[in-house]
Design an enzyme around this catalytic site. Structure first.
Site, PDB file in Angstrom:
ATOM      1  N   GLY A  46       0.839  -1.186   0.000  1.00  0.00           N
ATOM      2  CA  GLY A  46       0.000   0.000   0.000  1.00  0.00           C
ATOM      3  C   GLY A  46       0.879   1.242   0.000  1.00  0.00           C
ATOM      4  O   GLY A  46       2.054   1.169   0.364  1.00  0.00           O
ATOM      5  N   GLN A  51       3.123   9.942   1.432  1.00  0.00           N
ATOM      6  CA  GLN A  51       4.417   9.252   1.311  1.00  0.00           C
ATOM      7  C   GLN A  51       5.172   9.641   0.044  1.00  0.00           C
ATOM      8  O   GLN A  51       6.362   9.373  -0.068  1.00  0.00           O
ATOM      9  CB  GLN A  51       4.218   7.731   1.349  1.00  0.00           C
ATOM     10  CG  GLN A  51       3.796   7.223   2.724  1.00  0.00           C
ATOM     11  CD  GLN A  51       3.618   5.720   2.711  1.00  0.00           C
ATOM     12  OE1 GLN A  51       2.608   5.214   2.259  1.00  0.00           O
ATOM     13  NE2 GLN A  51       4.618   5.003   3.186  1.00  0.00           N
ATOM     14  N   CYS A  89       6.365  -0.619   6.579  1.00  0.00           N
ATOM     15  CA  CYS A  89       5.958   0.653   5.977  1.00  0.00           C
ATOM     16  C   CYS A  89       7.063   1.081   5.026  1.00  0.00           C
ATOM     17  O   CYS A  89       8.236   1.036   5.383  1.00  0.00           O
ATOM     18  CB  CYS A  89       5.768   1.702   7.077  1.00  0.00           C
ATOM     19  SG  CYS A  89       5.328   3.337   6.446  1.00  0.00           S
ATOM     20  N   LEU A  90       6.690   1.508   3.836  1.00  0.00           N
ATOM     21  CA  LEU A  90       7.698   1.918   2.847  1.00  0.00           C
ATOM     22  C   LEU A  90       8.480   3.154   3.309  1.00  0.00           C
ATOM     23  O   LEU A  90       9.562   3.423   2.796  1.00  0.00           O
ATOM     24  CB  LEU A  90       7.050   2.180   1.486  1.00  0.00           C
ATOM     25  CG  LEU A  90       6.514   0.931   0.769  1.00  0.00           C
ATOM     26  CD1 LEU A  90       5.746   1.322  -0.480  1.00  0.00           C
ATOM     27  CD2 LEU A  90       7.641  -0.037   0.421  1.00  0.00           C
ATOM     28  N   HIS A 131      -3.627   1.014   7.946  1.00  0.00           N
ATOM     29  CA  HIS A 131      -2.292   1.621   7.870  1.00  0.00           C
ATOM     30  C   HIS A 131      -2.309   2.847   6.942  1.00  0.00           C
ATOM     31  O   HIS A 131      -1.777   3.900   7.293  1.00  0.00           O
ATOM     32  CB  HIS A 131      -1.298   0.562   7.368  1.00  0.00           C
ATOM     33  CG  HIS A 131       0.119   1.025   7.264  1.00  0.00           C
ATOM     34  ND1 HIS A 131       1.118   0.566   8.102  1.00  0.00           N
ATOM     35  CD2 HIS A 131       0.708   1.904   6.414  1.00  0.00           C
ATOM     36  CE1 HIS A 131       2.257   1.152   7.756  1.00  0.00           C
ATOM     37  NE2 HIS A 131       2.044   1.971   6.736  1.00  0.00           N
ATOM     38  N   GLU A 132      -2.939   2.689   5.778  1.00  0.00           N
ATOM     39  CA  GLU A 132      -2.924   3.780   4.785  1.00  0.00           C
ATOM     40  C   GLU A 132      -3.818   4.940   5.217  1.00  0.00           C
ATOM     41  O   GLU A 132      -3.461   6.108   5.023  1.00  0.00           O
ATOM     42  CB  GLU A 132      -3.343   3.266   3.401  1.00  0.00           C
ATOM     43  CG  GLU A 132      -2.497   2.126   2.849  1.00  0.00           C
ATOM     44  CD  GLU A 132      -0.997   2.337   2.944  1.00  0.00           C
ATOM     45  OE1 GLU A 132      -0.544   3.498   2.918  1.00  0.00           O
ATOM     46  OE2 GLU A 132      -0.270   1.342   3.068  1.00  0.00           O
ATOM     47  N   HIS A 135      -2.004   7.030   7.593  1.00  0.00           N
ATOM     48  CA  HIS A 135      -1.063   7.952   6.932  1.00  0.00           C
ATOM     49  C   HIS A 135      -1.749   9.276   6.579  1.00  0.00           C
ATOM     50  O   HIS A 135      -1.138  10.342   6.652  1.00  0.00           O
ATOM     51  CB  HIS A 135      -0.522   7.345   5.634  1.00  0.00           C
ATOM     52  CG  HIS A 135       0.738   6.531   5.802  1.00  0.00           C
ATOM     53  ND1 HIS A 135       1.885   7.051   6.344  1.00  0.00           N
ATOM     54  CD2 HIS A 135       1.030   5.245   5.479  1.00  0.00           C
ATOM     55  CE1 HIS A 135       2.834   6.116   6.351  1.00  0.00           C
ATOM     56  NE2 HIS A 135       2.340   5.007   5.835  1.00  0.00           N
TER      57      HIS A 135
HETATM   58 ZN    ZN Z   1       3.245   3.175   5.622  1.00  0.00          ZN
END
Ligand code: ZN
Length: 182
Positions: A46, A51, A89-90, A131-132, A135
């Site tokens: 995701g 991000q 997480c990226l 999670h998204e 963000h």
């Molecule tokens: Zn993340």
């Protein structure tokens, strides 16, 4: 393809709540494409617009071979929680930690054409939606951990090779590089 640089933990944009999308225009469709391309390239499960430095309430997902996106999401969560599931997480490359999340999530929002969409997810998909959406509120997965786990996670973050690189760093080299980027 329009792969964008992914912002790392420490970048203030990751702590800034995103603005609801009002215009379902060409610009928005490009954002969805950039998010999708960047997520698939990483690869990640995701990716949320902040991000890649865009403060709009948009995320993409890639879970169980399903690729999609959601705009202005609103979540309805199950009481039942998974306390032990690992999450990454990226914006925290290479790190994953047990993070408590609701097992099921119903996510309501819009697609890029402005049509209402309802998505239902369990397990990893539900985890991804939570999670998204976090963000988009400036919330990161470390905030969802119990205090003991968060302490361990922050130690790993400090020791990570990317730690402190959130601000742009210009590296000077005394050697000729033949025109290649370092
Ligand atoms: Zn993340």
């Amino acid at each position: 393809m329009a792969i964008q640089p992914i912002r790392l933990f420490g970048d203030p944009v990751l702590r800034t709540p995103a603005t609801p999308v009002a215009d379902f225009d060409k610009e928005l469709r490009k954002l969805v494409k950039d998010l999708t391309d960047t997520m698939m390239d990483a690869p990640g499960a995701g990716l949320a617009a902040p991000q890649i430095g865009v403060g709009l309430r948009v995320f993409t997902y890639y879970v169980d071979d399903q690729v999609g996106h959601l705009i202005n999401p609103d979540l309805d969560l199950s009481e039942e929680c998974d306390e032990e599931g690992e999450e990454g997480c990226l914006s925290f490359p290479g790190l994953s930690f047990p993070t408590p999340r609701a097992v099921r999530a119903v996510a309501k929002g819009f697609n890029m054409h402005g049509e209402p969409v309802t998505l239902e997810g369990t397990d990893l998909m539900a985890r991804c939606f939570q999670h998204e959406t976090d963000h988009l509120d400036g919330i990161l997965f470390i905030d969802r951990m119990d205090p003991k786990q968060r302490k361990l996670a922050m130690k790993a973050v400090r020791e990570a090779e990317w730690s402190g690189l959130a601000a742009p760093v210009i590296r000077m080299s005394p050697h000729a590089t033949g025109g290649k980027a370092l």
